[in-house]
Design an enzyme around this catalytic site. Sequence first.
Site, short mmCIF file in Angstrom:
data_model
loop_
_atom_site.label_atom_id
_atom_site.label_comp_id
_atom_site.label_asym_id
_atom_site.label_seq_id
_atom_site.Cartn_x
_atom_site.Cartn_y
_atom_site.Cartn_z
N MET A 111 33.21 35.14 43.80
CA MET A 111 34.07 34.12 44.32
C MET A 111 33.49 32.73 43.73
O MET A 111 34.31 32.17 43.38
CB MET A 111 33.59 33.92 46.07
CG MET A 111 34.06 35.27 46.81
SD MET A 111 35.83 35.62 46.57
CE MET A 111 36.35 34.60 47.85
N SER A 171 23.00 33.56 44.00
CA SER A 171 24.18 33.76 43.79
C SER A 171 24.45 33.93 42.19
O SER A 171 24.07 33.21 41.56
CB SER A 171 25.37 32.97 44.34
OG SER A 171 26.67 33.10 43.57
#
Length: 362
Positions: A111, A171
């Site tokens: 994302m 992430s």
Amino acid sequence: MSFFRCIGRFALFMLDPEHAHRLAIVGLKSGLNSYRKVVDRRLCLTVAGLEFENFVGLAAGFDKNAEVVEAIFHLGFGFTEIGTVTPKPQVGNPKPRLFRLREDEAIINRMGFNNNGHHIVYSRLCACKKLGIVGINIGANKDTVDKIDDYATGIACFYDIADYFTVNISSPNTPGLRDLQARDSLHLLMNALSQARREQKKKHGFSVPIFLKIAPDLSEKELDDVAEEMKLSDFDGLIVSNTTLSRQGLRDSKLSGEKGGLSGCPLFERSTIVLAKMRQKLGKEIAIIGVGGIKDAQTALEKIKAGADLIQLYSGIVYEGPDLAITILKEILQFMQQDGVDTIKTYRDHRVEYWAKRALPL
């Protein structure tokens, strides 16, 4: 088998994953879910100075922009985590960027911290009715040169409304972000954020807990480094873990080559081993939230036994449905009744040694 697994999942899985997620957010905003919760003193606990109604939380990534905070508590969760939120709004990586691996009950995402930014998310949170513990997962913008400053800005922005902060440096979808887990960089980051908290504490008169969220792909030496920096800092806890870059053991060969972080069932073993190792390295006092591959009461309880104080899930509700938190809590209470246990805390650390002695997966 639940209605969701019979019919609802089939219907949602006909849609593009991001479209399905957006539809879920719209449904929750529309009040389509009924208000349900499991209230039992045996599920209550205090972690990092915060009082939790139960130990099951919704992980960051589902409600990135604080659109359905109240509705999440209607699903039975004891706490929720907003974000990841960055100072400036950003659209994230190009689509497609979210993939379901149905055979593995897993998800791959790249994302890239798509979110509305500090200002809009802060405004939404101020307008929310507070029904439970709300954490803020803070990150850095992709084009930021001084990433540490972005995290400090997040603490300053949300300090008066956050119950806790999660510092997301793990992430895999923001270039260079995981480099902050290297010891020298981590030391600078944690010192800077501790200072940011001290400044806000002086201004507001109270201290907000800070958790560090780490990757499951760290080596034993890197885990040692994180543990040492945690002990040297005044951070309150650790979240284990974020998504993995590993594709070990996946059956869905069609999508397994997609770039991004893997979550869901295949992450359970890896993240639980890291959890137990970190519990051994950190000792009993530092709080740990266990995340990764939780899909039912058995996997939830195993995280607690491996050393977690609290758990979080996200991919599990994609495959098991929105009733998952309620189902877990009800079944955990049955286990507690059978075992003669008065509080969920009793289970913690029962299988730390079993998990910690296992080798880290390749």
